[in-house]
Design an enzyme around this catalytic site. Structure first.
Site, PDB file in Angstrom:
ATOM      1  N   CYS A 125     -15.335  17.310 -61.210  1.00 46.37           N
ATOM      2  CA  CYS A 125     -14.062  16.849 -61.774  1.00 46.37           C
ATOM      3  C   CYS A 125     -14.292  16.647 -63.269  1.00 46.37           C
ATOM      4  O   CYS A 125     -15.385  16.876 -63.780  1.00 46.37           O
ATOM      5  CB  CYS A 125     -13.607  15.573 -61.090  1.00 46.37           C
ATOM      6  SG  CYS A 125     -14.464  14.125 -61.668  1.00 46.37           S
ATOM      7  N   ASP A 315     -15.521   2.279 -64.970  1.00 46.11           N
ATOM      8  CA  ASP A 315     -14.075   2.519 -64.817  1.00 46.11           C
ATOM      9  C   ASP A 315     -13.245   1.742 -65.837  1.00 46.11           C
ATOM     10  O   ASP A 315     -12.028   1.925 -65.895  1.00 46.11           O
ATOM     11  CB  ASP A 315     -13.615   2.149 -63.404  1.00 46.11           C
ATOM     12  CG  ASP A 315     -14.131   3.151 -62.386  1.00 46.11           C
ATOM     13  OD1 ASP A 315     -13.970   2.901 -61.178  1.00 46.11           O
ATOM     14  OD2 ASP A 315     -14.715   4.166 -62.805  1.00 46.11           O
TER      15      ASP A 315
HETATM   16  C1  EPZ Z   1     -16.896   5.686 -57.170  1.00 49.41           C
HETATM   17  O1  EPZ Z   1     -17.094   7.073 -57.342  1.00 49.41           O
HETATM   18  C2  EPZ Z   1     -15.487   5.394 -57.674  1.00 49.41           C
HETATM   19  N1  EPZ Z   1     -14.504   6.126 -56.864  1.00 49.41           N
HETATM   20  C3  EPZ Z   1     -15.361   5.809 -59.147  1.00 49.41           C
HETATM   21  O2  EPZ Z   1     -14.050   5.456 -59.596  1.00 49.41           O
HETATM   22  C4  EPZ Z   1     -16.391   5.013 -59.956  1.00 49.41           C
HETATM   23  O3  EPZ Z   1     -16.334   5.425 -61.301  1.00 49.41           O
HETATM   24  C5  EPZ Z   1     -17.800   5.271 -59.382  1.00 49.41           C
HETATM   25  O4  EPZ Z   1     -17.831   4.934 -57.971  1.00 49.41           O
HETATM   26  C6  EPZ Z   1     -18.871   4.458 -60.102  1.00 49.41           C
HETATM   27  O5  EPZ Z   1     -18.566   3.097 -60.021  1.00 49.41           O
HETATM   28  C7  EPZ Z   1     -14.104   5.604 -55.685  1.00 49.41           C
HETATM   29  O6  EPZ Z   1     -14.578   4.551 -55.269  1.00 49.41           O
HETATM   30  C8  EPZ Z   1     -13.081   6.375 -54.913  1.00 49.41           C
HETATM   31  P1  EPZ Z   1     -21.090   7.266 -57.415  1.00 49.41           P
HETATM   32  P2  EPZ Z   1     -18.383   7.789 -56.639  1.00 49.41           P
HETATM   33  O7  EPZ Z   1     -21.459   7.988 -56.156  1.00 49.41           O
HETATM   34  O8  EPZ Z   1     -18.673   7.148 -55.348  1.00 49.41           O
HETATM   35  C9  EPZ Z   1     -24.246  10.428 -59.018  1.00 49.41           C
HETATM   36  C10 EPZ Z   1     -11.947   5.814 -60.551  1.00 49.41           C
HETATM   37  O9  EPZ Z   1     -11.659   5.990 -61.732  1.00 49.41           O
HETATM   38  N2  EPZ Z   1     -24.346  10.880 -57.611  1.00 49.41           N
HETATM   39  O10 EPZ Z   1     -21.439   5.812 -57.531  1.00 49.41           O
HETATM   40  O11 EPZ Z   1     -18.147   9.245 -56.674  1.00 49.41           O
HETATM   41  C11 EPZ Z   1     -22.884  10.748 -59.625  1.00 49.41           C
HETATM   42  O12 EPZ Z   1     -22.864  12.061 -60.136  1.00 49.41           O
HETATM   43  C12 EPZ Z   1     -13.160   6.508 -59.971  1.00 49.41           C
HETATM   44  O13 EPZ Z   1     -11.339   5.056 -59.758  1.00 49.41           O
HETATM   45  C13 EPZ Z   1     -25.298  11.840 -57.262  1.00 49.41           C
HETATM   46  O14 EPZ Z   1     -26.039  12.314 -58.121  1.00 49.41           O
HETATM   47  O15 EPZ Z   1     -19.530   7.414 -57.695  1.00 49.41           O
HETATM   48  C14 EPZ Z   1     -22.759   9.715 -60.713  1.00 49.41           C
HETATM   49  O16 EPZ Z   1     -23.427  10.173 -61.880  1.00 49.41           O
HETATM   50  C15 EPZ Z   1     -13.768   7.490 -60.965  1.00 49.41           C
HETATM   51  N3  EPZ Z   1     -25.381  12.247 -55.959  1.00 49.41           N
HETATM   52  C16 EPZ Z   1     -23.499   8.506 -60.150  1.00 49.41           C
HETATM   53  O17 EPZ Z   1     -24.311   9.003 -59.065  1.00 49.41           O
HETATM   54  C17 EPZ Z   1     -24.560  11.735 -54.979  1.00 49.41           C
HETATM   55  O18 EPZ Z   1     -24.695  12.131 -53.798  1.00 49.41           O
HETATM   56  C18 EPZ Z   1     -22.572   7.436 -59.583  1.00 49.41           C
HETATM   57  O19 EPZ Z   1     -21.705   8.067 -58.657  1.00 49.41           O
HETATM   58  C19 EPZ Z   1     -23.610  10.756 -55.357  1.00 49.41           C
HETATM   59  C20 EPZ Z   1     -23.527  10.341 -56.670  1.00 49.41           C
END
Ligand code: EPZ
Length: 429
Positions: A125, A315
């Site tokens: 995204c 966020d």
């Molecule tokens: C959640 O996303 C939230 N979305 C996001 O909010 C929020 O920014 C994010 O957590 C961090 O707090 C929802 O809860 C629906 P992560 P998520 O897995 O779960 C890497 C908004 O604006 N990663 O904690 O997708 C990833 O690339 C949204 O409401 C891996 O490498 O976030 C990132 O750099 C945007 N492998 C970091 O971890 C994986 O398998 C954190 O991602 C998973 C994640």
């Protein structure tokens, strides 16, 4: 496509009601798949992502019954009962998943409940590649066989999942949520180590325990889950949206106004609130109301680094950047969570902001913002443009592609108009 037109310069005042948390609602709605008994959720926000998740659950055979738009005369938040007693599909199709990445959160529940799941990979995204490798590794640790074929994850565990120790190499909110939900019905004990401990995960765990799950360590980075055979019916009220709360705190500060936020709390925002107070914003809390003002005070520059909870929330990074663009002097923001979460910077620069980027750090020279035509790129970037527009004194801003906004902010133009702003939605062609 609709646009928002804002004429800035109004000092906001009055009251705004905060909605239920989108990022708690999405995993908790997915958790309804785990149970063959009804789950009633209260205080669900009226936002597009909730409709997308509801649509996905319906395609899996979950029956949804809207039970009115809220509780009592202060109709606030949707009340929906989810009945997953007769699922008829285990496939989350690409055309639904591509619209909302959080659809991946049906993977764990489907696998735990039926032994099978076929979920489209969400793809990247605007803010980054956002892989789901850690979600898949967690499912494998619980005994699932995972295959990726033609853009779909096919997962199977025909003999059921088995509890295991899962040690996350990095903190992942979604990965923790998927593993937590899958572990609830796994045989034996699961330990999630280095789990994300965002309030939304605490809310999910509390809801699961209300449904009859056995989860300990709620709110900490080590969760211990003892699997159960099945879950019972339950009712759960979604926590207030801390990111919407933070967004309106900044709306009050950036217009140097004085507003009251209702149906919310600062409990889950302490690091962020400390930073706003360091800037010079006055914030007070009384029962379920929060008071914010920054009237005419000289605000101060700060340096910010985003981090997993309880650190500074990624966020709220874009929204805080808009505020710092109006504070004279040098500030900086380092984004440590996502690799590309500065899409709002070029748009703020079009509004007169002085920001330079060096890899993960934005250096801001605060001053005055002007009206301009700008484009929303992702949910939080788009609201940062709304905040910036509110501060551009007597100047008009047009914001394009506001479908991003509608994904996560309930009735944003009516809420902001109630606070005195000149804002309206121009219906697109
Ligand atoms: C959640 O996303 C939230 N979305 C996001 O909010 C929020 O920014 C994010 O957590 C961090 O707090 C929802 O809860 C629906 P992560 P998520 O897995 O779960 C890497 C908004 O604006 N990663 O904690 O997708 C990833 O690339 C949204 O409401 C891996 O490498 O976030 C990132 O750099 C945007 N492998 C970091 O971890 C994986 O398998 C954190 O991602 C998973 C994640």
């Amino acid at each position: 496509m609709d646009k928002l037109r804002i004429v800035g310069g109004t000092t906001l005042s009055g009251r705004v009601s905060i909605s239920g948390a989108k990022n708690a609602s999405l995993p908790i709605m997915a958790a309804s798949i785990l149970s063959d008994n009804p789950l009633t959720l209260k205080n669900l926000p009226h936002v597009a992502d909730i409709l997308s998740m509801a649509n996905l659950l319906a395609t899996l055979g979950v029956k949804l019954t809207m039970e009115g738009c809220g509780e009592g005369e202060n109709a606030q938040g949707k009340v929906i009962t989810f009945d997953a007693s007769s699922l008829n599909s285990v496939v989350a199709p690409y055309d639904l998943v591509r619209k909302m990445r959080a659809s991946i959160l049906v993977l764990g529940p489907l696998l735990a409940r039926t032994g099978y799941a076929k979920v489209s990979l969400p793809g990247g995204c605007a803010i980054g590649a956002r892989p789901v490798d850690l979600h898949l590794k967690a499912m494998e640790k619980l005994g699932a066989e995972i295959e990726i074929d033609k853009g779909y994850v096919s997962a199977k565990a025909p003999n059921g999942l088995v509890g295991a120790d899962i040690n996350f190499p990095i903190v992942t909110v979604g990965g923790t949520e998927n593993a937590l939900m899958a572990a609830v019905l796994a045989e034996g004990r699961t330990r999630l180590i280095n789990a994300a401990c965002e309030p939304e995960i605490e809310d999910l765990a509390n809801c699961l325990n209300t449904m009859g799950a056995k989860i300990e360590g709620v709110g900490t980075s080590e969760l211990i889950i003892d699997g159960v055979e099945s879950l019972s019916s339950a009712t759960h009220r979604i926590i207030p949206d801390r990111i919407e709360t933070g967004t309106y705190l900044i709306a009050g500060a950036i217009t140097r106004g004085s507003i009251i936020l209702e149906n919310t709390c600062l409990e889950h925002l302490s690091f962020f609130v400390d930073k706003l107070r360091e800037i010079g914003v006055i914030i007070k809390e009384k029962e379920d109301k929060v008071y914010v003002s920054a009237n005419k005070k000289e605000l101060r520059c700060v340096d910010i680094t985003t981090a997993p909870y309880p650190g500074f929330p990624t966020d709220l990074q874009a929204q805080t950047m808009s505020l710092l663009c109006t504070v004279t002097g040098k500030s900086s923001i380092r984004e440590n969570i996502f690799e590309n979460r500065f899409m709002h910077v070029p748009e703020l620069i079009r509004m007169g902001a002085k920001i330079s980027l060096d890899n993960h750090t934005a250096s801001i020279e605060g001053g005055k913002l002007h009206g301009a035509e700008v484009m929303a790129t992702d949910l939080r970037a788009s609201v940062s443009l709304v905040l910036a527009a509110l501060s551009a004194d007597k100047e008009e801003t047009l914001i394009n592609r506001i479908y991003h906004l509608d994904r996560g902010y309930e009735r944003i133009e009516s809420k902001i108009r109630t606070l005195g702003a000149k804002i309206d939605r121009l219906k697109g062609s």
